[in-house]
Design an enzyme around this catalytic site. Structure first.
Site, PDB file in Angstrom:
ATOM      1  N   LEU A   1       0.869  -1.078   0.127  1.00 28.89           N
ATOM      2  CA  LEU A   1       0.142   0.007   0.056  1.00 28.89           C
ATOM      3  C   LEU A   1       0.964   1.250   0.082  1.00 28.89           C
ATOM      4  O   LEU A   1       1.826   1.338   0.857  1.00 28.89           O
ATOM      5  CB  LEU A   1      -0.799   0.048   1.144  1.00 28.89           C
ATOM      6  N   HIS A   2       0.613   2.057  -0.734  1.00 29.55           N
ATOM      7  CA  HIS A   2       1.205   3.489  -0.883  1.00 29.55           C
ATOM      8  C   HIS A   2       0.037   4.676  -0.871  1.00 29.55           C
ATOM      9  O   HIS A   2      -0.668   4.846  -1.777  1.00 29.55           O
ATOM     10  CB  HIS A   2       1.971   3.913  -2.413  1.00 29.55           C
ATOM     11  N   LEU A   3      -0.133   4.724   0.577  1.00 33.41           N
ATOM     12  CA  LEU A   3      -1.536   5.661   0.835  1.00 33.41           C
ATOM     13  C   LEU A   3      -1.357   7.147   0.674  1.00 33.41           C
ATOM     14  O   LEU A   3      -2.221   7.902   0.786  1.00 33.41           O
ATOM     15  CB  LEU A   3      -2.003   5.169   1.981  1.00 33.41           C
TER      16      LEU A   3
ATOM     17  N   PRO B   1      -0.682   9.345  -1.509  1.00 32.33           N
ATOM     18  CA  PRO B   1      -1.382  10.095  -2.551  1.00 32.33           C
ATOM     19  C   PRO B   1      -3.017   9.615  -2.377  1.00 32.33           C
ATOM     20  O   PRO B   1      -3.399  10.158  -3.541  1.00 32.33           O
ATOM     21  CB  PRO B   1      -0.629   9.870  -3.571  1.00 32.33           C
TER      22      PRO B   1
END
Length: 158
Positions: free
Chosen positions: A146-148, A150
């Site tokens: 997860l790259h939350l 943005p």
């Protein structure tokens, strides 16, 4: 050069049963091509007395051709007592046709909804897309990167 192997934590060595289980789960993690710390997920969810239904939907993010679990991973999870649901054509863009998943013991389902709704644990490569957020529910575990930063809407949905 081989990846470094995990050391058995000292607290586990006091109980031979836990030591054997820990080693078995690390082997499963290696067969799934998971490396620390991701092997811990396998450790936490692989106790045979707690079998899970694990789902693998097709990735729908633009230009994403990978799949969350390969057929050898299905075999390892099935051997650990779990059921694996794979969306049809989930591995096709990675040159992994449905018959390879079926031969490894997976159940092939014809829609993402059936995979998401039937699974206790969903394995993905990328973060869920907006169209997948309605499948979130209590007690569903999502295993993905997860790259939350943005994505505040996805962060709220999770």
């Amino acid at each position: 050069m081989a990846a470094p192997r995990w050391q058995l934590p000292t607290f586990v060595s006091r109980d031979r049963l836990l030591e054997v289980q820990f080693q078995r789960f690390l082997q499963i993690g290696e067969r799934l091509s998971l490396h620390p710390p991701h092997a811990l997920v396998v450790l936490l969810y692989s106790f045979e007395r707690h079998p899970m239904i694990i789902g693998v939907p097709k990735e729908i993010k633009d230009h994403e051709t990978r799949v969350g679990l390969v057929p050898s991973g299905v075999t390892a999870l099935r051997e650990a007592g779990h059921e694996v649901l794979v969306e049809t054509k989930a591995g096709l863009d990675s040159s992994l046709p449905d018959h390879e998943y079926r031969e490894s013991g997976a159940t092939i389902l014809d829609s993402a909804a059936k995979v998401w709704n039937g699974a206790d644990l969903v394995i993905k490569v990328k973060e869920p897309q907006k169209t997948e957020c309605p499948f979130f529910r209590p007690n569903l575990t999502l295993f993905t990167y997860l790259h939350l930063a943005p994505l505040p809407d996805l962060t709220d949905a999770l």
